[in-house]
Write an enzyme that holds these catalytic residues in place. Structure first.
Site, PDB file in Angstrom:
ATOM      1  N   LYS A   1      -3.148  -2.340   7.761  1.00  0.00           N
ATOM      2  CA  LYS A   1      -3.305  -3.792   7.782  1.00  0.00           C
ATOM      3  C   LYS A   1      -2.375  -4.425   6.760  1.00  0.00           C
ATOM      4  O   LYS A   1      -1.900  -3.787   5.823  1.00  0.00           O
ATOM      5  CB  LYS A   1      -4.750  -4.186   7.511  1.00  0.00           C
ATOM      6  CG  LYS A   1      -5.675  -4.007   8.698  1.00  0.00           C
ATOM      7  CD  LYS A   1      -5.072  -4.426  10.014  1.00  0.00           C
ATOM      8  CE  LYS A   1      -4.968  -5.919  10.204  1.00  0.00           C
ATOM      9  NZ  LYS A   1      -4.339  -6.275  11.493  1.00  0.00           N
TER      10      LYS A   1
ATOM     11  N   ASP B   1       0.876  -1.167   0.000  1.00  0.00           N
ATOM     12  CA  ASP B   1       0.000   0.000   0.000  1.00  0.00           C
ATOM     13  C   ASP B   1       0.909   1.211   0.000  1.00  0.00           C
ATOM     14  O   ASP B   1       1.606   1.469   0.979  1.00  0.00           O
ATOM     15  CB  ASP B   1      -0.892  -0.020   1.244  1.00  0.00           C
ATOM     16  CG  ASP B   1      -1.772   1.222   1.367  1.00  0.00           C
ATOM     17  OD1 ASP B   1      -1.610   2.161   0.568  1.00  0.00           O
ATOM     18  OD2 ASP B   1      -2.617   1.253   2.282  1.00  0.00           O
TER      19      ASP B   1
ATOM     20  N   ASP C   1      -7.802  -7.189   0.988  1.00  0.00           N
ATOM     21  CA  ASP C   1      -7.613  -5.864   1.575  1.00  0.00           C
ATOM     22  C   ASP C   1      -8.385  -5.763   2.875  1.00  0.00           C
ATOM     23  O   ASP C   1      -9.446  -6.360   3.038  1.00  0.00           O
ATOM     24  CB  ASP C   1      -8.093  -4.776   0.606  1.00  0.00           C
ATOM     25  CG  ASP C   1      -7.721  -3.372   1.085  1.00  0.00           C
ATOM     26  OD1 ASP C   1      -6.653  -3.227   1.708  1.00  0.00           O
ATOM     27  OD2 ASP C   1      -8.499  -2.433   0.831  1.00  0.00           O
ATOM     28  N   LYS C   2      -7.817  -5.009   3.817  1.00  0.00           N
ATOM     29  CA  LYS C   2      -8.393  -4.743   5.134  1.00  0.00           C
ATOM     30  C   LYS C   2      -8.420  -5.982   6.027  1.00  0.00           C
ATOM     31  O   LYS C   2      -9.357  -6.194   6.792  1.00  0.00           O
ATOM     32  CB  LYS C   2      -9.812  -4.149   5.007  1.00  0.00           C
ATOM     33  CG  LYS C   2      -9.897  -2.894   4.162  1.00  0.00           C
ATOM     34  CD  LYS C   2      -9.051  -1.752   4.718  1.00  0.00           C
ATOM     35  CE  LYS C   2      -9.221  -0.477   3.894  1.00  0.00           C
ATOM     36  NZ  LYS C   2      -8.495  -0.497   2.611  1.00  0.00           N
TER      37      LYS C   2
ATOM     38  N   ASP D   1      -2.960  -6.906   4.570  1.00  0.00           N
ATOM     39  CA  ASP D   1      -3.557  -7.115   3.255  1.00  0.00           C
ATOM     40  C   ASP D   1      -2.814  -8.209   2.485  1.00  0.00           C
ATOM     41  O   ASP D   1      -2.124  -7.945   1.499  1.00  0.00           O
ATOM     42  CB  ASP D   1      -3.570  -5.800   2.470  1.00  0.00           C
ATOM     43  CG  ASP D   1      -4.213  -4.670   3.277  1.00  0.00           C
ATOM     44  OD1 ASP D   1      -5.153  -4.954   4.032  1.00  0.00           O
ATOM     45  OD2 ASP D   1      -3.758  -3.528   3.155  1.00  0.00           O
TER      46      ASP D   1
ATOM     47  N   GLY E   1      18.772  -6.025   0.221  1.00  0.00           N
ATOM     48  CA  GLY E   1      18.988  -7.382  -0.260  1.00  0.00           C
ATOM     49  C   GLY E   1      17.766  -8.256  -0.323  1.00  0.00           C
ATOM     50  O   GLY E   1      17.706  -9.187  -1.116  1.00  0.00           O
TER      51      GLY E   1
ATOM     52  N   TYR F   1       0.992   0.630  14.849  1.00  0.00           N
ATOM     53  CA  TYR F   1       0.024   0.418  13.776  1.00  0.00           C
ATOM     54  C   TYR F   1       0.333   1.329  12.601  1.00  0.00           C
ATOM     55  O   TYR F   1       0.378   2.549  12.725  1.00  0.00           O
ATOM     56  CB  TYR F   1      -1.414   0.671  14.266  1.00  0.00           C
ATOM     57  CG  TYR F   1      -2.425   0.483  13.155  1.00  0.00           C
ATOM     58  CD1 TYR F   1      -2.712  -0.795  12.679  1.00  0.00           C
ATOM     59  CD2 TYR F   1      -3.041   1.567  12.558  1.00  0.00           C
ATOM     60  CE1 TYR F   1      -3.610  -0.974  11.647  1.00  0.00           C
ATOM     61  CE2 TYR F   1      -3.947   1.391  11.521  1.00  0.00           C
ATOM     62  CZ  TYR F   1      -4.228   0.113  11.070  1.00  0.00           C
ATOM     63  OH  TYR F   1      -5.106  -0.064  10.038  1.00  0.00           O
TER      64      TYR F   1
ATOM     65  N   TYR G   1      -3.470   9.603   0.104  1.00  0.00           N
ATOM     66  CA  TYR G   1      -3.444   9.346   1.538  1.00  0.00           C
ATOM     67  C   TYR G   1      -2.455   8.222   1.866  1.00  0.00           C
ATOM     68  O   TYR G   1      -2.460   7.163   1.232  1.00  0.00           O
ATOM     69  CB  TYR G   1      -4.830   8.955   2.048  1.00  0.00           C
ATOM     70  CG  TYR G   1      -4.878   8.874   3.554  1.00  0.00           C
ATOM     71  CD1 TYR G   1      -4.919  10.031   4.325  1.00  0.00           C
ATOM     72  CD2 TYR G   1      -4.823   7.651   4.208  1.00  0.00           C
ATOM     73  CE1 TYR G   1      -4.927   9.982   5.712  1.00  0.00           C
ATOM     74  CE2 TYR G   1      -4.830   7.581   5.592  1.00  0.00           C
ATOM     75  CZ  TYR G   1      -4.880   8.749   6.329  1.00  0.00           C
ATOM     76  OH  TYR G   1      -4.872   8.692   7.688  1.00  0.00           O
TER      77      TYR G   1
ATOM     78  N   GLN H   1       3.219   4.291   2.773  1.00  0.00           N
ATOM     79  CA  GLN H   1       3.069   3.841   4.161  1.00  0.00           C
ATOM     80  C   GLN H   1       3.612   2.436   4.414  1.00  0.00           C
ATOM     81  O   GLN H   1       4.012   2.120   5.527  1.00  0.00           O
ATOM     82  CB  GLN H   1       1.608   3.914   4.596  1.00  0.00           C
ATOM     83  CG  GLN H   1       0.690   2.857   4.023  1.00  0.00           C
ATOM     84  CD  GLN H   1      -0.676   2.859   4.716  1.00  0.00           C
ATOM     85  OE1 GLN H   1      -1.173   3.899   5.142  1.00  0.00           O
ATOM     86  NE2 GLN H   1      -1.271   1.689   4.842  1.00  0.00           N
TER      87      GLN H   1
END
Length: 362
Positions: free
Chosen positions: A229, A12, A130-131, A231, A102, A226, A89, A93
């Site tokens: 997620k 993501d 996802d999620k 995913d 490597g 955090y 957004y 991340q």
């Protein structure tokens, strides 16, 4: 003929809008990078589910190839640059390190890879989600390779009747154990039912032929907080001594509950959807799973077929939405909100620290 390696690497690196989708520009950047820099690839396919990009690549470099992982890392960096230009957004991340070292494992992106001799006919299904988190694959993999009520071949196909071997991985301790099924089925279920800690990382035939492999990277354990997620992705080979494509897909016909959803802190149903419907918006969800079918031809990816587009999964989707309605009525209460031990990497520790002096002995 040398073995084929099938690599699926995801990240993501910027949501459009919020956490719902991937901007088309990012997909184009990824395709351009793999086409121009991927001279070691046999073939590739770029796709997305929700706000995650998946790079599906075939090559002969083997598992954990530095060249392949560097290519994926550079591709995600190029996508991140475009994401920042668009002010998407959470740009970048999932990239937890500043420079490649490597191997992409432990650096944020999720990785599932397998190396095998291509059979006369080589159908594979690549699941992208996802999620949610890696433990979300535990129940479906159990159904595919160990449950005769799901997979008829375990009973009627002599080449499958002996069962399979499951490599179960402890995501907290970094340890693994291999269970033989059906002999050790009950022992295995003790662990794989605890999806937040243990996940099925690989499935083999009794002859040690790789049948399935999942990504097992947990973002919060790598980052110490955090981020988002995990995913996860999953590769499953099908037919000819392995579950049929229909048996593999049947494992998702009854939606199961998984960790993730809003802020990675809620339990919700995993909905099998087409790529078109893999845009989670309600409470940033509910969790989605897509199934892409490919035929391999000397490493060439023939496909994909969007397998969950089938109307036969409409009832599963309807049931999942009803479950989502019910879970949402629970708001901040468990089991919709995750148990406290699963929230240790969110903002909860800060709140606990703030209030620690206000707790009094009764």
């Amino acid at each position: 003929m040398s073995k084929i390696t099938l690599s699926v690497i995801k990240a993501d690196i910027g949501g459009y809008v919020g956490h719902t989708d991937v901007h088309p520009d990012l997909l184009e950047v990824a395709k351009k990078m793999l086409k121009e820099k991927g001279d070691m690839l046999i073939d590739f396919h770029v796709t997305r589910v929700g706000d995650d990009i998946q790079l599906i690549m075939t090559h002969r470099e083997g598992v954990d190839s530095e060249k392949i992982h560097k290519l994926a890392w550079d591709t995600f960096l190029a996508c991140t640059e475009r994401a920042r230009e668009l002010k998407l957004y959470g740009a970048g991340q999932d990239l937890l390190k500043d420079s490649f070292s490597g191997n992409i494992k432990g650096m944020g992106p999720g990785v599932a890879e397998m190396e095998f001799e291509e059979r006369k006919s080589e159908p594979v299904v690549i699941f992208i989600a996802d999620k949610t988190e890696p433990g979300a694959w535990n129940l479906p993999l159990y159904k595919m390779f160990a449950d005769p009520f799901n997979t008829a071949g375990l009973i009627i196909d002599p080449s499958m009747h002996q069962g399979f071997k499951f490599e179960v991985y402890d995501m907290y301790e970094g340890k693994k154990i291999v269970f033989n099924t059906p002999e050790e089925l009950y022992d295995m279920l003790v662990f794989i039912g605890a999806t937040g800690r243990y996940c099925i990382r690989k499935v083999y035939t009794k002859n040690n032929e790789i049948a399935a492999v999942s990504s097992t990277q947990r973002m919060n354990l790598m980052a110490g907080k955090y981020i988002g997620k995990d995913d996860p992705v999953l590769i499953v080979r099908c037919q000819n001594g392995l579950p049929a494509v229909g048996e593999v897909l049947e494992a998702f016909a009854n939606p199961h509950l998984v960790f993730g959803w809003m802020r990675g802190s809620h339990t919700g149903p995993m909905i099998p959807v087409s790529l078109e419907d893999a845009v989670p918006t309600r409470f940033d969800g509910p969790p989605r799973v897509c199934a892409l079918g490919f035929q391999l031809k000397e490493g060439k990816l023939i496909g994909p077929q969007d397998l969950f587009k089938d109307i036969a999964f409409d009832s599963a989707r309807k049931k999942a939405l009803e479950i989502a309605d019910y879970m949402r009525t629970l708001g901040p209460f468990e089991p919709h909100r995750l148990p406290l031990q699963e929230l240790e990497y969110t903002t909860l520790p800060h709140l606990m620290e703030k209030l620690k002096d206000r707790w009094e002995k009764d």
